[in-house]
Design a protein around this motif. Structure first.
Motif, short mmCIF file in Angstrom:
data_model
loop_
_atom_site.label_atom_id
_atom_site.label_comp_id
_atom_site.label_asym_id
_atom_site.label_seq_id
_atom_site.Cartn_x
_atom_site.Cartn_y
_atom_site.Cartn_z
N ARG A 50 34.95 43.11 48.55
CA ARG A 50 35.90 42.49 49.49
C ARG A 50 37.34 42.84 49.09
O ARG A 50 38.10 43.38 49.90
CB ARG A 50 35.71 40.96 49.47
N GLN A 54 39.65 45.71 51.01
CA GLN A 54 40.84 45.21 51.70
C GLN A 54 42.09 45.89 51.16
O GLN A 54 43.03 46.19 51.89
CB GLN A 54 40.97 43.70 51.53
N GLU A 89 50.37 56.93 49.60
CA GLU A 89 49.64 55.73 50.04
C GLU A 89 48.24 56.13 50.52
O GLU A 89 47.25 55.44 50.23
CB GLU A 89 50.35 54.99 51.18
N LYS A 120 39.93 42.38 56.46
CA LYS A 120 41.37 42.13 56.44
C LYS A 120 42.11 43.31 55.81
O LYS A 120 41.52 44.10 55.10
CB LYS A 120 41.65 40.88 55.62
N TYR A 121 43.39 43.38 56.05
CA TYR A 121 44.31 44.24 55.29
C TYR A 121 45.59 43.43 55.16
O TYR A 121 45.77 42.43 55.86
CB TYR A 121 44.53 45.59 56.00
N SER A 123 48.78 41.38 55.26
CA SER A 123 49.58 40.82 56.35
C SER A 123 50.89 41.59 56.56
O SER A 123 51.36 41.75 57.68
CB SER A 123 49.92 39.36 56.00
N ASN A 149 51.77 42.56 41.76
CA ASN A 149 50.38 42.14 41.95
C ASN A 149 49.40 43.09 41.26
O ASN A 149 48.35 42.68 40.76
CB ASN A 149 50.13 42.07 43.47
N GLU A 172 53.58 53.72 42.59
CA GLU A 172 54.29 52.63 43.29
C GLU A 172 55.66 52.39 42.67
O GLU A 172 56.59 51.96 43.35
CB GLU A 172 53.50 51.31 43.26
N MET A 211 53.09 37.94 51.05
CA MET A 211 52.10 38.98 50.69
C MET A 211 51.17 38.57 49.55
O MET A 211 50.06 39.05 49.43
CB MET A 211 52.87 40.22 50.20
N GLY A 213 49.65 36.01 49.11
CA GLY A 213 48.51 35.21 49.54
C GLY A 213 48.83 33.73 49.56
O GLY A 213 49.93 33.31 49.20
N SER A 219 44.12 28.69 47.84
CA SER A 219 43.45 29.98 47.60
C SER A 219 42.00 29.74 47.21
O SER A 219 41.72 29.18 46.15
CB SER A 219 44.19 30.73 46.49
N LYS A 220 41.08 30.17 48.08
CA LYS A 220 39.67 29.84 47.82
C LYS A 220 39.05 30.73 46.74
O LYS A 220 38.06 30.35 46.13
CB LYS A 220 38.85 29.89 49.11
N HIS A 221 39.60 31.91 46.51
CA HIS A 221 38.93 32.84 45.57
C HIS A 221 39.55 32.89 44.17
O HIS A 221 38.92 33.41 43.25
CB HIS A 221 38.99 34.27 46.14
N LYS A 231 41.23 38.90 38.86
CA LYS A 231 42.65 38.53 38.94
C LYS A 231 43.06 38.00 37.56
O LYS A 231 42.30 37.25 36.93
CB LYS A 231 42.85 37.42 39.99
N ASN A 235 48.06 33.55 42.66
CA ASN A 235 48.99 34.00 43.71
C ASN A 235 50.41 33.44 43.47
O ASN A 235 51.40 34.16 43.58
CB ASN A 235 48.51 33.54 45.09
#
Ligand code: FAQ
Length: 335
Positions: A50, A54, A89, A120-121, A123, A149, A172, A211, A213, A219-221, A231, A235
Motif C-alpha cells: 500500500r 502509493q 521523478e 491513492k497518491y 494529495s 518524510n 530530492e 502532505m 498526512g 492516523s490509522k496506520h 515509519k 506524521n
C-alpha cells in the motif's frame, strides 16, 4: 519479474504460529533488514504494498504539475533543469514500483489501481501550477516536505524500499535546492516577481503542511507501521520538523507565511501553526481537489498512448528469449 522468484510469504505454514511473528518482530527490533524471500506477516506485506505503491504513484502523478511548465520555462537553463527534475521523478516511480514488485504484486496491477482510482497518491499533486513561481514553490516546499518524510525511510525495515530511498533522497535534495533558488531569484527581483513568489507560497504552504498526512490522533496506520519500523516518525513529528526548518527559510526570502497564528514558542524552540483545514485535505483525498480529475485523465491518456510501446517491448523480450533458447539447444547439440 521479481514476483516469479517469490514464495507466497503469507501462506507459509510457519505463519500460523505466533512463533514466526515473534521471531519476525525480534529481527525488526534488532534493526535487521527484512528481504523479499524472508518470512513476513501478511499484514506487513500488505502495508508495504500500500505505502510503496502509493508512493510510486505520487512520483508519477507528481510529474504532471511541473511538466506543464517545461515548454514555458523562462530560460534554456531553467528548461534543462526542469526536464531533468521531472525525469528524476519518473525514475523514482520506477525504483518504487520495482521495490513493491518484490512483495508479489505486479506493476500492471498497481497501475490498474491508480488508473481506476482505487489507489491513492499524494494529495499535493491535485493542486494547479498557475505561474512559474509554482515550480519554485514545489521544489522548495514539496520536495522539502518529501525529503523530511523520506530520509527516515532510508532506515525502513524492508530492504528493497530502504535501498531505493537512498538515491531518491539524494536527488530530492537537488530538487529542493533548485526550487529554493527559483524562489530566491524571484524574491530578489522586481515587485511583480516578488508578488508572484508570495502568491505561490500563499497557495502551496497549507497543502504542503497537509502532505504529511492526518494528525497522529487520526492516523490509522502510524502505530503499527512504527512498530514494524516502516515509519520511523509519526506524521505530526515530521510535519513539525518541516515547519521548523522551512519558516526561517521563508523569512530569509523576505516572504510571509499565510498563517496569522504562526509563532515561535521560545521555550520549546518550535514554531506553532494555526489550525489545519482538514476538510480540504479530506475533500482532496475523496477526489474533489482542484485537479484530481485532470490528473487521472492525463495518466489514463498517457497509459493508452503507451500501449504500442509496451506491446513492442514485450514482443522484443519474447524474441530475445526465443533466440537464447535456440542458442542453448544448439550448444547442447539438440536437433
Ligand atoms: N495524500 O494512517 P495514515 C513526492 C492516506 S512523493 C494522500 O497516516 P500512512 C516527491 C493514507 O494513504 C510524496 N493520501 O497513513 C515529489 C491512508 O489511506 P489508506 C509521497 C494520504 O500510510 C516531489 C490514510 O490517508 N510520499 O512528493 C496522505 O501511515 C515533487 C490514513 O493516513 C510518500 O508517499 C496524503 N498526503 O501515512 C514528486 C512517502 N496522507 O491507504 C514530484 C511514503 C495520508 O489507508 C514533485 N509514504 N494519506 O487508504 C508515507 O510516509 C505515508 O504513507 C504517509 C501516510 C505519511 C503519506
Amino acid at each position: 519479474m521479481y514476483t516469479q522468484a517469490l514464495d507466497s510469504p503469507g501462506k507459509d505454514p510457519v505463519a500460523a504460529t505466533g512463533e514466526a511473528a515473534e521471531r519476525f518482530q525480534a529481527r525488526v527490533d534488532a534493526d535487521e533488514k527484512i528481504e523479499p524471500k524472508d518470512w513476513m506477516p501478511e499484514a506487513y506485506r500488505q502495508t508495504l504494498i500500500r505505502q510503496i505503491s502509493q508512493h510510486a504513484h505520487s512520483e508519477i502523478v507528481g510529474m504532471l504539475p511541473e511538466g506543464n511548465w517545461i515548454t514555458r520555462a523562462p530560460s534554456l537553463r531553467r528548461k534543462a533543469v526542469l526536464i531533468a527534475k521531472v525525469q528524476d521523478e519518473g525514475g523514482h516511480g520506477m525504483y518504487l514500483y520495482s521495490a513493491a514488485e518484490t512483495l508479489g504484486v505486479s506493476r500492471a496491477q498497481m497501475v490498474e489501481q491508480l488508473l481506476s482510482g482505487a489507489a491513492k497518491y499524494s494529495s499535493i499533486f491535485n493542486y494547479p501550477t498557475l505561474t512559474w513561481a509554482d515550480v519554485g514553490a514545489i521544489g522548495w516546499l514539496v520536495d522539502g516536505a518529501a525529503i523530511m518524510n523520506q530520509v527516515p525511510i532510508c532506515r525502513c525495515s524492508y530492504g528493497p524500499y530502504a535501498r531505493a530511498m537512498v538515491r531518491i533522497c539524494r536527488e530530492e535534495s537537488f530538487h529542493q535546492r533548485q526550487g529554493f533558488e527559483i524562489m530566491m531569484t524571484l524574491a530578489r527581483g522586481g515587485a511583480a516577481q516578488k508578488a508572484m513568489a508570495q502568491d505561490a507560497l500563499d497557495r502551496w504552504w497549507w497543502p504542503s503542511v497537509m502532505m504529511f498526512g492526518p494528525s497522529d490522533a487520526d492516523s490509522k496506520h502510524t502505530a503499527q507501521s512504527m512498530r514494524w519500523k516502516i515509519k520511523r516518525f509519526s506524521n505530526d513529528e515530521l510535519r513539525q520538523k518541516f515547519i521548523d526548518v522551512t519558516v526561517p527559510q521563508a523569512h530569509f526570502l523576505g516572504l510571509t507565511l499565510p498563517d496569522a497564528h504562526l509563532r515561535l514558542d521560545e521555550v520549546s524552540g518550535h514554531y506553532e501553526i494555526g489550525p489545519i483545514d482538514w476538510s480540504e485535505f479530506h475533500a482532496v483525498l475523496k477526489g474533489n481537489g482542484p485537479c484530481n480529475r485532470e490528473r487521472l485523465e492525463a495518466r489514463r491518456a498517457a497509459h493508452a498512448a503507451g500501449e504500442w510501446v509496451r506491446e513492442a517491448a514485450a514482443a522484443h523480450a519474447r524474441k530475445l528469449e526465443d533466440r537464447a533458447a535456440t542458442a542453448q539447444h544448439q550448444e547442447r547439440g539438440s536437433p
